[in-house]
Structure formats: C-alpha cells, structure tokens
Design an enzyme around this catalytic site. Sequence first.
Site, PDB file in Angstrom:
ATOM      1  N   GLU A  94      83.352  71.860  30.245  1.00  0.00           N
ATOM      2  CA  GLU A  94      84.331  70.890  29.789  1.00  0.00           C
ATOM      3  C   GLU A  94      83.722  69.914  28.781  1.00  0.00           C
ATOM      4  OE1 GLU A  94      87.401  71.005  33.508  1.00  0.00           O
ATOM      5  OE2 GLU A  94      85.784  69.556  33.650  1.00  0.00           O
ATOM      6  N   CYS A 107      82.204  63.466  24.644  1.00  0.00           N
ATOM      7  CA  CYS A 107      81.253  63.689  25.727  1.00  0.00           C
ATOM      8  C   CYS A 107      81.087  65.201  25.894  1.00  0.00           C
ATOM      9  CB  CYS A 107      81.822  63.036  26.990  1.00  0.00           C
ATOM     10  SG  CYS A 107      80.809  63.328  28.443  1.00  0.00           S
ATOM     11  N   CYS A 114      74.976  72.584  36.945  1.00  0.00           N
ATOM     12  CA  CYS A 114      73.799  71.718  36.922  1.00  0.00           C
ATOM     13  C   CYS A 114      72.980  71.986  38.178  1.00  0.00           C
ATOM     14  CB  CYS A 114      74.221  70.249  36.888  1.00  0.00           C
ATOM     15  SG  CYS A 114      72.834  69.113  36.611  1.00  0.00           S
ATOM     16  N   CYS A 118      72.664  65.969  42.279  1.00  0.00           N
ATOM     17  CA  CYS A 118      72.931  64.570  42.615  1.00  0.00           C
ATOM     18  C   CYS A 118      74.106  64.521  43.608  1.00  0.00           C
ATOM     19  CB  CYS A 118      73.247  63.772  41.353  1.00  0.00           C
ATOM     20  SG  CYS A 118      71.849  63.765  40.210  1.00  0.00           S
ATOM     21  N   CYS A 121      77.973  63.699  42.454  1.00  0.00           N
ATOM     22  CA  CYS A 121      78.475  64.273  41.198  1.00  0.00           C
ATOM     23  C   CYS A 121      79.200  65.590  41.458  1.00  0.00           C
ATOM     24  CB  CYS A 121      77.310  64.495  40.242  1.00  0.00           C
ATOM     25  SG  CYS A 121      77.811  65.255  38.684  1.00  0.00           S
ATOM     26  N   GLY A 167      75.820  69.210  33.217  1.00  0.00           N
ATOM     27  CA  GLY A 167      74.455  69.681  32.989  1.00  0.00           C
ATOM     28  C   GLY A 167      73.443  68.588  32.770  1.00  0.00           C
ATOM     29  N   GLU A 168      72.176  68.977  32.888  1.00  0.00           N
ATOM     30  CA  GLU A 168      71.062  68.067  32.637  1.00  0.00           C
ATOM     31  C   GLU A 168      70.445  68.472  31.291  1.00  0.00           C
ATOM     32  OE1 GLU A 168      69.430  65.276  33.631  1.00  0.00           O
ATOM     33  OE2 GLU A 168      68.196  65.828  31.918  1.00  0.00           O
ATOM     34  N   SER A 199      71.862  61.546  27.938  1.00  0.00           N
ATOM     35  CA  SER A 199      71.774  60.951  29.272  1.00  0.00           C
ATOM     36  C   SER A 199      71.022  61.906  30.193  1.00  0.00           C
ATOM     37  CB  SER A 199      73.188  60.705  29.813  1.00  0.00           C
ATOM     38  OG  SER A 199      73.139  60.229  31.139  1.00  0.00           O
ATOM     39  N   SER A 221      70.035  57.898  34.215  1.00  0.00           N
ATOM     40  CA  SER A 221      70.849  57.732  35.422  1.00  0.00           C
ATOM     41  C   SER A 221      69.974  57.176  36.528  1.00  0.00           C
ATOM     42  CB  SER A 221      71.426  59.089  35.835  1.00  0.00           C
ATOM     43  OG  SER A 221      72.335  59.522  34.851  1.00  0.00           O
ATOM     44  N   LEU A 222      69.959  55.862  36.654  1.00  0.00           N
ATOM     45  CA  LEU A 222      69.067  55.223  37.627  1.00  0.00           C
ATOM     46  C   LEU A 222      69.732  55.192  39.014  1.00  0.00           C
ATOM     47  CD1 LEU A 222      66.295  53.910  37.874  1.00  0.00           C
ATOM     48  CD2 LEU A 222      67.337  51.715  37.291  1.00  0.00           C
ATOM     49  N   HIS A 223      70.854  54.543  39.122  1.00  0.00           N
ATOM     50  CA  HIS A 223      71.712  54.556  40.316  1.00  0.00           C
ATOM     51  C   HIS A 223      71.146  53.924  41.581  1.00  0.00           C
ATOM     52  CE1 HIS A 223      74.289  56.930  37.862  1.00  0.00           C
ATOM     53  NE2 HIS A 223      73.657  58.067  38.010  1.00  0.00           N
ATOM     54  N   ASN A 298      83.716  57.783  40.487  1.00  0.00           N
ATOM     55  CA  ASN A 298      84.946  58.566  40.380  1.00  0.00           C
ATOM     56  C   ASN A 298      84.939  59.631  41.463  1.00  0.00           C
ATOM     57  OD1 ASN A 298      86.129  57.355  37.989  1.00  0.00           O
ATOM     58  ND2 ASN A 298      84.307  58.153  36.955  1.00  0.00           N
ATOM     59  N   CYS A 341      83.736  60.289  34.309  1.00  0.00           N
ATOM     60  CA  CYS A 341      82.323  60.596  34.578  1.00  0.00           C
ATOM     61  C   CYS A 341      82.177  61.257  35.935  1.00  0.00           C
ATOM     62  CB  CYS A 341      81.487  59.328  34.671  1.00  0.00           C
ATOM     63  SG  CYS A 341      81.521  58.326  33.245  1.00  0.00           S
TER      64      CYS A 341
HETATM   65  N1  SAH Z   1      72.659  65.038  33.837  1.00  0.00           N
HETATM   66  C1  SAH Z   1      72.805  63.873  33.015  1.00  0.00           C
HETATM   67  C2  SAH Z   1      74.201  63.719  32.406  1.00  0.00           C
HETATM   68  C3  SAH Z   1      75.297  63.843  33.397  1.00  0.00           C
HETATM   69  S1  SAH Z   1      76.588  62.846  33.766  1.00  0.00           S
HETATM   70  C4  SAH Z   1      72.472  62.648  33.809  1.00  0.00           C
HETATM   71  O1  SAH Z   1      72.244  62.757  35.006  1.00  0.00           O
HETATM   72  O2  SAH Z   1      72.386  61.570  33.245  1.00  0.00           O
HETATM   73  C5  SAH Z   1      76.728  61.341  33.028  1.00  0.00           C
HETATM   74  C6  SAH Z   1      76.726  60.175  34.025  1.00  0.00           C
HETATM   75  O3  SAH Z   1      77.791  60.226  34.999  1.00  0.00           O
HETATM   76  C7  SAH Z   1      75.439  60.128  34.818  1.00  0.00           C
HETATM   77  O4  SAH Z   1      74.944  58.823  34.849  1.00  0.00           O
HETATM   78  C8  SAH Z   1      75.901  60.552  36.182  1.00  0.00           C
HETATM   79  O5  SAH Z   1      75.011  60.140  37.183  1.00  0.00           O
HETATM   80  C9  SAH Z   1      77.263  59.903  36.257  1.00  0.00           C
HETATM   81  N2  SAH Z   1      78.084  60.424  37.334  1.00  0.00           N
HETATM   82  C10 SAH Z   1      77.975  61.614  37.960  1.00  0.00           C
HETATM   83  N3  SAH Z   1      78.909  61.735  38.924  1.00  0.00           N
HETATM   84  C11 SAH Z   1      79.648  60.604  38.901  1.00  0.00           C
HETATM   85  C12 SAH Z   1      80.793  60.161  39.614  1.00  0.00           C
HETATM   86  N4  SAH Z   1      81.378  60.938  40.539  1.00  0.00           N
HETATM   87  N5  SAH Z   1      81.305  58.973  39.300  1.00  0.00           N
HETATM   88  C13 SAH Z   1      80.753  58.214  38.333  1.00  0.00           C
HETATM   89  N6  SAH Z   1      79.689  58.586  37.598  1.00  0.00           N
HETATM   90  C14 SAH Z   1      79.133  59.766  37.885  1.00  0.00           C
END
Ligand code: SAH
Length: 367
Positions: A94, A107, A114, A118, A121, A167-168, A199, A221-223, A298, A341
């Site tokens: 997508e 995007c 992937c 995570c 995701c 994907g990463e 990212s 993507s720190l989180h 999301n 996202c």
């Molecule tokens: N693999 C890359 C790019 C992927 S997604 C990465 O990890 O950065 C882009 C962003 O969306 C990342 O920061 C990811 O962690 C975030 N993301 C993934 N799932 C999500 C969700 N369900 N809600 C909000 N953000 C999310």
Amino acid sequence: MTDSRTNLLGLPMEGMIAFFDALGEKPFRARQVMKWIYARGVDDFESMTDLSKDLRARLAQEAEIRLPEIGAVQDSEDGTVKWFLRTDEHQGIETVYIPEPSRGTLCISSQVGCAMDCSFCATAQQGFNRNLTAAEIVGQVLIAKRMLEPGPDGRRAITNVVLMGMGEPLANYRNVVPALKILIDDFGFELSRRRVTLSTSGIVPWIDKLADDCNVALAVSLHAPHDALRNELVPINRRYPIAKLLDACWRYASAYSSRQVTFEYVMLDGVNDGREHADRLIRLLRNRPAKVNLIPFNPFPGTHYRRSPDDVIDRFRERLLGGGVLATTRRTRGDDIDAACGQLAGRVVDRMRVRLGKKLIGVTVQA
Ligand code: SAH
C-alpha cells in the site's frame, strides 16, 4: 517465457549511464531518458521524441519501463488516497497520499510485509515476504504522481516523500538507496533531500552507512524511553539498544550539518504515555538535535493496545516542551480507509508460515 528486457525504472543515474554505455551510447542519453520517465511520466520509448528512431527501436527491444500494477484505489473523506499495488499474484503493498494545505506527502512502502515484529503495528501481524525492488519503490511515486492533480497555484501534488509505509527500509538497503537517489536526482523526481524522510526501527549499522550514501532526513521509531519497554514494543532493540541507537542518530545528525532527527513515539494508553516516560524521554533528548513526533495509536483488528486519550497526549507533549524537547502531534489522517500509520496491511504471504506449510495451500510463493 522469461522477459530478458532491462527495467529502466529504478535505475539511478549511474546505473542508467552504465546501461547506455553498454549500448554504445553517450551519458546524456541517460539524462534524457530519466527526464522522460520521472519528470514527464512517459513509459513508452516511442514517445521519447528527442531520441533517434533507431535508438527508440533498440530500447523497445532491450528495455522496458515496468510499473507495479494498480489493484485498487481508495479515497478518504479527508482527501487522503490509498493505492493497493499488486506485487505478485497473491500479494500487494500500500501507498498513501496525504494532502495538507502547504504540502502533499506520499507515504511509500519498502517491503512486502515486515520482519521487525513491532507489537503495535498491523504490518507486523502479516509477516514478511520479500523486499521490493527499486523499480517497485519509485514506481509507487510515479503512479501517484500521474494520478494526482497539481495543487493550488500549480504546486506539485507531491512535495514530500516518506518511507513510512509497509516494511523496514534499512532491511532493504540495497534497493532503497537507489530509489532514494532517484527521488532527489535533478533528472529524477527533483525532491530536496530534506523533503525525503526515511523512517527506521533502528538498524544501527545501516544508519551509519546511510549517512555516507544518501543522507536524506531521518526518522527513528523510538516509542519507549528505556530498554525494557522498547524490547517489548520494538524487538530489534534487543540487538541495538537505545544508547547505541541514539549515538548513531547523533552521528547521523552531525554528518548532516546538525539537522534534526525526528523521533516517532506512538501513544499507547497506559503503556508508554505517563509522566515518568516523558521525563525519561527528556533526559535522553534534551540539548540534542532531536524533535519528537507523537503518533496517536491507530488500532487494527486483533490488537490489545488502545490509543491514549487526547488530553494525555496533549499533557505529554507539553511536558516534553517544558523540558526543552521539541514535540508535535501527528494528526491522524485517512483512518476511514485504514490508511493511517501502522494500519497498512496490504496483502502478504508470510514466508515463515508458508515454509511451515500452514493453511496456505494453493498459494504460489516466489523464490
Ligand atoms: N519500519 C519503519 C517504517 C514503518 S511505519 C519504522 O519502523 O520506522 C511508520 C511509523 O508508524 C513508525 O514509527 C511506526 O512505529 C508507526 N506505527 C506502526 N504501527 C502503528 C500504529 N498502529 N499506530 C500508530 N503508529 C504506528
């Protein structure tokens, strides 16, 4: 019958020059053809009128410009557009376009599925099948560019590209870097490298290499502000823990004349959204070339996480700002078409499951 024609889509300038060199043609042919492909969106050699008839005929024999096949297009009420592009008989990825008053962001995806796993995701739930080729990566931009109308005042529809789809990207370094080069090439999509953002979940050695090869803007993507929590949310953290990851980020920023690194931080109710998390984040990022982008979680079917309430997100952001860390909140767009996202699921045949022979009988998997 296998087609041995070279797909010129996805060849960066040096590859294109090498292709024409092998045909006994001068380097300026590479620039001409790239302009046709990326600036003018032309995919048949016959229309490339500044090439001789002979060369056009030869190109038609030896080369092609092959775009991914469009499976479906969905429009959101807020103007967001989502494409489903077929990559294999049973699979697809997508791509999402997000229009805003002052810019238009595309995007794009870098892999079919992937493997980073995570926990919050949707793409991770699908598993991993394969890397996209450079042609499939830039093909997403070309398809979107062709379909979108220019903005007000003739502004280009796509002003920014973010590798934040499925994907990463750093796990597909070999194909992502040529694609990035085409995005920023004057004979490619002509985007400034500040308007192209990669990212990553944080694959440290490739962050260092990217600084040398194609230093576009970096988002990480720190989180989570400490390893125990990040190990749970972003499992690659076990391999490259926060301290190592942040060191790589500061090296990247300094190689890039101190441009900021963006840290994505998904807001998960009761998981990572407390005052103590904000305070630890401040200690990690204060006085660094960093800004935080808070992403309201999301949801997707089957997840046990919930989005933090709006007032919690606001307080978290204010606390970061008060502690001297720049922070913004990403507005959720396109959620009526599952384009937000982390909601991009595409259609992925997970390789592990196929190998284990679970329930996917009848599915052809490409080797
Ligand atoms: N693999 C890359 C790019 C992927 S997604 C990465 O990890 O950065 C882009 C962003 O969306 C990342 O920061 C990811 O962690 C975030 N993301 C993934 N799932 C999500 C969700 N369900 N809600 C909000 N953000 C999310």
